[in-house]
Design an enzyme around this catalytic site. Structure first.
Site, PDB file in Angstrom:
ATOM      1  N   GLY B  19     -24.269 -55.132 -57.220  1.00 21.12           N
ATOM      2  CA  GLY B  19     -24.984 -56.106 -58.032  1.00 21.12           C
ATOM      3  C   GLY B  19     -24.095 -57.235 -58.506  1.00 21.12           C
ATOM      4  O   GLY B  19     -23.076 -57.006 -59.148  1.00 21.12           O
ATOM      5  N   GLY B  21     -24.834 -59.844 -60.647  1.00 17.84           N
ATOM      6  CA  GLY B  21     -25.354 -60.581 -61.807  1.00 17.84           C
ATOM      7  C   GLY B  21     -24.191 -61.034 -62.681  1.00 17.84           C
ATOM      8  O   GLY B  21     -23.046 -61.110 -62.229  1.00 17.84           O
ATOM      9  N   PHE B  22     -24.482 -61.295 -63.944  1.00 15.55           N
ATOM     10  CA  PHE B  22     -23.433 -61.787 -64.831  1.00 15.55           C
ATOM     11  C   PHE B  22     -22.257 -60.817 -64.920  1.00 15.55           C
ATOM     12  O   PHE B  22     -21.104 -61.211 -64.844  1.00 15.55           O
ATOM     13  CB  PHE B  22     -24.006 -62.029 -66.235  1.00 15.55           C
ATOM     14  CG  PHE B  22     -24.862 -63.252 -66.325  1.00 15.55           C
ATOM     15  CD1 PHE B  22     -24.298 -64.511 -66.175  1.00 15.55           C
ATOM     16  CD2 PHE B  22     -26.218 -63.165 -66.555  1.00 15.55           C
ATOM     17  CE1 PHE B  22     -25.079 -65.660 -66.261  1.00 15.55           C
ATOM     18  CE2 PHE B  22     -27.011 -64.304 -66.638  1.00 15.55           C
ATOM     19  CZ  PHE B  22     -26.439 -65.549 -66.493  1.00 15.55           C
ATOM     20  N   GLY B  23     -22.555 -59.513 -65.056  1.00 12.30           N
ATOM     21  CA  GLY B  23     -21.499 -58.523 -65.222  1.00 12.30           C
ATOM     22  C   GLY B  23     -20.687 -58.322 -63.956  1.00 12.30           C
ATOM     23  O   GLY B  23     -19.449 -58.366 -63.968  1.00 12.30           O
ATOM     24  N   VAL B  87     -28.818 -51.067 -51.490  1.00 11.09           N
ATOM     25  CA  VAL B  87     -28.241 -49.754 -51.731  1.00 11.09           C
ATOM     26  C   VAL B  87     -29.358 -48.736 -51.820  1.00 11.09           C
ATOM     27  O   VAL B  87     -30.338 -48.935 -52.547  1.00 11.09           O
ATOM     28  CB  VAL B  87     -27.399 -49.768 -53.022  1.00 11.09           C
ATOM     29  CG1 VAL B  87     -27.043 -48.350 -53.454  1.00 11.09           C
ATOM     30  CG2 VAL B  87     -26.138 -50.597 -52.804  1.00 11.09           C
ATOM     31  N   GLU B 178     -40.279 -69.279 -73.961  1.00 14.16           N
ATOM     32  CA  GLU B 178     -39.829 -70.458 -73.224  1.00 14.16           C
ATOM     33  C   GLU B 178     -40.844 -70.898 -72.175  1.00 14.16           C
ATOM     34  O   GLU B 178     -41.091 -72.086 -71.985  1.00 14.16           O
ATOM     35  CB  GLU B 178     -38.447 -70.184 -72.616  1.00 14.16           C
ATOM     36  CG  GLU B 178     -37.400 -70.086 -73.730  1.00 14.16           C
ATOM     37  CD  GLU B 178     -35.980 -69.810 -73.274  1.00 14.16           C
ATOM     38  OE1 GLU B 178     -35.044 -70.206 -73.995  1.00 14.16           O
ATOM     39  OE2 GLU B 178     -35.803 -69.193 -72.208  1.00 14.16           O
ATOM     40  N   ASP B 308     -26.887 -54.745 -68.281  1.00  6.56           N
ATOM     41  CA  ASP B 308     -28.215 -54.223 -68.634  1.00  6.56           C
ATOM     42  C   ASP B 308     -28.385 -52.741 -68.315  1.00  6.56           C
ATOM     43  O   ASP B 308     -29.105 -52.022 -69.013  1.00  6.56           O
ATOM     44  CB  ASP B 308     -29.304 -54.998 -67.868  1.00  6.56           C
ATOM     45  CG  ASP B 308     -29.508 -56.400 -68.407  1.00  6.56           C
ATOM     46  OD1 ASP B 308     -28.839 -56.763 -69.391  1.00  6.56           O
ATOM     47  OD2 ASP B 308     -30.344 -57.133 -67.849  1.00  6.56           O
ATOM     48  N   ALA B 325     -27.029 -61.588 -71.216  1.00  3.96           N
ATOM     49  CA  ALA B 325     -25.855 -61.931 -70.409  1.00  3.96           C
ATOM     50  C   ALA B 325     -24.519 -61.585 -71.072  1.00  3.96           C
ATOM     51  O   ALA B 325     -23.603 -61.078 -70.424  1.00  3.96           O
ATOM     52  CB  ALA B 325     -25.890 -63.427 -70.070  1.00  3.96           C
ATOM     53  N   GLN B 326     -24.397 -61.850 -72.374  1.00  2.67           N
ATOM     54  CA  GLN B 326     -23.091 -61.755 -73.024  1.00  2.67           C
ATOM     55  C   GLN B 326     -22.423 -60.376 -72.940  1.00  2.67           C
ATOM     56  O   GLN B 326     -21.247 -60.289 -72.559  1.00  2.67           O
ATOM     57  CB  GLN B 326     -23.183 -62.227 -74.482  1.00  2.67           C
ATOM     58  CG  GLN B 326     -23.020 -63.734 -74.638  1.00  2.67           C
ATOM     59  CD  GLN B 326     -21.703 -64.240 -74.053  1.00  2.67           C
ATOM     60  OE1 GLN B 326     -20.658 -63.619 -74.173  1.00  2.67           O
ATOM     61  NE2 GLN B 326     -21.762 -65.386 -73.380  1.00  2.67           N
TER      62      GLN B 326
END
Lengths: 443, 443
Positions: B19, B21-23, B87, B178, B308, B325-326
């Site tokens: 994955g 993503g951000f991490g 996967v 949003e 996440d 995200a953080q």
């Protein structure tokens, strides 16, 4: 659909334009102040700037930068109506267009359906090859190229791997030449960095052209130089050969020679896209309607055709005009003015084509241009031609946003030698498994 | 696939990250100078900047401006290997990941699969609603909204037409808020110009939130102001209601009230995306793996999870960290450093979350922000919050090109009130025919 499509009846003469390419769009704009109801029917909700599709296919431009939604372009035009629909046929007696959303009545009909890819009846070719006529085509080609390389990483068999790395482009017109050049640049500057595990010396780009030279219709200098540029780029240009068949893996030429590729790009021909219901007698070879010098389709008073789909046969143009943007734009513009004259019962103006020349780009700083300026021919190749090509394409794009974004994208690419839009989003073509054993992952 | 996927064996410790993503991405970068082989597996070949997906869905940004191809981001990182694959499961005894391209051995495995949309087992909802978790989702939503309006033009029945014009958004978190704000802006400034034939007073935007306030987890001021902003925008915010069912046309709330829409946007929950083969005992509710303060999955020495999908249960965080995200970025960064420590046989550093706060934007000049700066809380709403939101999102994007293009797109939109990317390209959802008769075109 049986009933009438729901469109206000303004009680004004109604012109229905089928197709919002260069010609249809120009016509709509030219009708801005004409007291008619203008209905544009297209199966997409956006205009496509076709000359730059090859850059979308090669990760240089975003599809978003070369399309413009019709409704946005014509936001301010009060007499404009748009319908997203497929046209099925025309009933010229009842004066209705049969579409996927219902019947649309017309007083005047303008066929501006452009051209589609011509496979000359070869269904196997149509199934196995990729064309570059629409944004969806270009996205599919981009995704397919990138997916091929991802798959090639898993192969050990050399022929199998080469079938994924190699490309065959059929057709040495501007599209074929430009895509060959763009793929060469990717091979040189981009792919080796992305796929360090692959050997890009093994990536072959073949360009097959049936005639003895490239860019038919342009000057001999242009043909010569484009050939030289492409060969310097390492493109294998194969002249005087035709592709006889392609089964999704083996390309067979008319000489019996073969090439191996999973990706054949078909840029070898276009044909008009006629509409059912218009008399067959007016349809010439190549699927184009014979029109008079007012773009009226032979045999009709109120049906017009313009652009690629129109063949205006005159002593000066025995084969009609070239199937490119300029004749379409000029015809669309004049036809708009002629509609105003028609309503005012004034005599119509006949069409005269102002040939501005032709250009094709091969890569960074390299293009060929045959330009006509005030009746004189200028021929130039190399940097100056490339600058002209760049300038002309930029100003021809629709809207400030698209111009700015394309300019910026080109500026980035120019200074970094990078084409950054290398993602796989949307449709892609899965290569056919050739032999189950060789497709297996190996250590 | 049975055999090993073809990836060089460097004879170095190998970490496989599932994955990007951000991490996952942050971890790859943090491993740049660590003497390991870093293999990233993702089912896309690009990273997605998820916080701006809603702007792709509402024609404000091009998908191309918020994605970045992994190979391009990591062009310069010598120990980086990418594989485009799905996967399927993990064999933790043999230490291999089973993927669509074959088996991939690992010494260390990092699960960074993020979260998927949580429909809480409601299959009908899953089939009929649209989520906004991926670029493909966002494109589908954009295409569906635009197609709905094109179809609405052909309808006479008022309820039928309203079903196409109205939107129901489920979930009052940042995404729901949003998207409701962005749709309101389109309704006010863009759609009435594009579709002059439709009456946009009839376009209703409903936002259904199960709790008593919006933006759960943010301050009361943020919740209050966002509610006020949305109601001023004409969004029908329905608090304290749950959606019980949706058949593609009728939305039924837990109170029995109903709403009619063809487009339900599901932003009501996410759940971790676990991988088969990792012990079920480590999986907590919400599909997240229980990890220790070094992001090690409970029960394993060499399997990690972050972002996440990881629930780091500590006295300070009894439910783990927020699924944003953080925490993912910070955990990825620390884990990269900890791998270096691990190889050097130094003690690992435990994770401490630096909460920087949270923000959500409603529209032009309107956002809410709860910011933590040097341990102090600042709460602001309106223009200043909007400026902060804009700035933070711009600098968080990957790469100069994306930042510049998003900045330009926003600048255009700001001064023109326009969102120009209103084309239908790619996947779209066809509304289900409700009654054959009412779908027919009528005069």
């Amino acid at each position: 659909m049986e009933g009438l499509a729901k469109i206000e009846d303004l009680g004004k003469p109604r012109v229905v334009i089928v197709g919002g390419g260069f010609g249809g769009l120009e016509l709509v704009k030219a009708l801005r102040h004409v007291d008619m109801q203008v209905i544009l029917i297209d199966k997409q909700n956006y205009h496509t700037f076709q000359p730059l599709l090859y850059q979308v296919a090669t990760a240089g431009l975003s599809p978003d930068d070369i399309v413009s939604p019709f409704r946005k372009i014509m936001d301010e035009q009060a007499n404009f109506y748009f319908r997203l629909a497929e046209v099925q046929r025309v009933d010229t007696v009842a004066q209705v267009v049969e579409t996927s959303i219902g019947l649309v009545k017309y007083d005047y009909l303008v066929v501006a359906t452009g051209a589609t890819t011509n496979y000359f009846g070869d269904e196997q070719m149509q199934r196995n090859s990729i064309a570059i006529k629409s944004v969806e085509d270009a996205i599919e080609l981009r995704n397919t190229v990138l997916s091929n390389f991802e798959k090639a990483l898993q192969l050990g068999d050399e022929e199998q791997m080469n079938s994924l790395l190699d490309f065959v482009i059929v057709g040495g017109g501007p599209t074929g030449v430009e895509i060959a050049g763009a793929l060469s640049e990717l091979r040189k500057h981009v792919f080796p960095k992305d796929y360090k595990e692959l050997d890009f010396k093994q990536m072959d780009i073949h360009l097959v052209q049936s005639g003895p030279s490239l860019l038919k219709g342009m000057s001999e200098e242009a043909a010569q130089k484009s050939l030289e540029y492409l060969r310097n780029y390492g493109v294998n240009v194969i002249l005087d050969r035709r592709v006889k068949s392609y089964d999704g893996y083996t390309v067979t030429l008319n000489t019996g020679e073969t090439l191996i590729t999973r990706t054949l790009i078909w840029a070898a021909g276009v044909a008009g896209a006629p509409i059912d219901g218009i008399r067959k007698e007016s349809l010439l070879k190549g699927g184009r309607y014979q029109v008079d010098e007012y773009n009226r389709v032979a045999g009709y008073e109120n049906i017009f055709a313009l652009g690629d789909i129109a063949a205006m046969i005159t002593p000066a143009t025995p084969e009609g005009h070239p199937m490119v943007a300029q004749p379409a734009i000029q015809q669309g513009h004049l036809l708009g003015q002629n509609f105003a004259r028609l309503l005012a019962k004034q005599p119509l103006q006949p069409f005269h084509y102002h040939d501005k020349g032709a250009m094709a780009t091969i890569g960074r700083n390299l293009a060929v241009a045959d330009v006509k300026l005030m009746g004189k021919d200028y021929r130039t190749q190399g940097f100056l031609a490339w600058l002209m090509w760049t300038f002309v394409h930029l100003i021809s794009l629709i809207g400030f946003r698209n111009r700015l974004f394309v300019l910026l994208s080109w500026t980035f690419s120019y200074f970094s030698n990078d084409k950054g839009l290398r993602y796989i989003i949307g449709k892609r073509r899965e290569p056919m498994p050739v032999e189950a054993t060789t497709e297996k992952a190996i250590v």
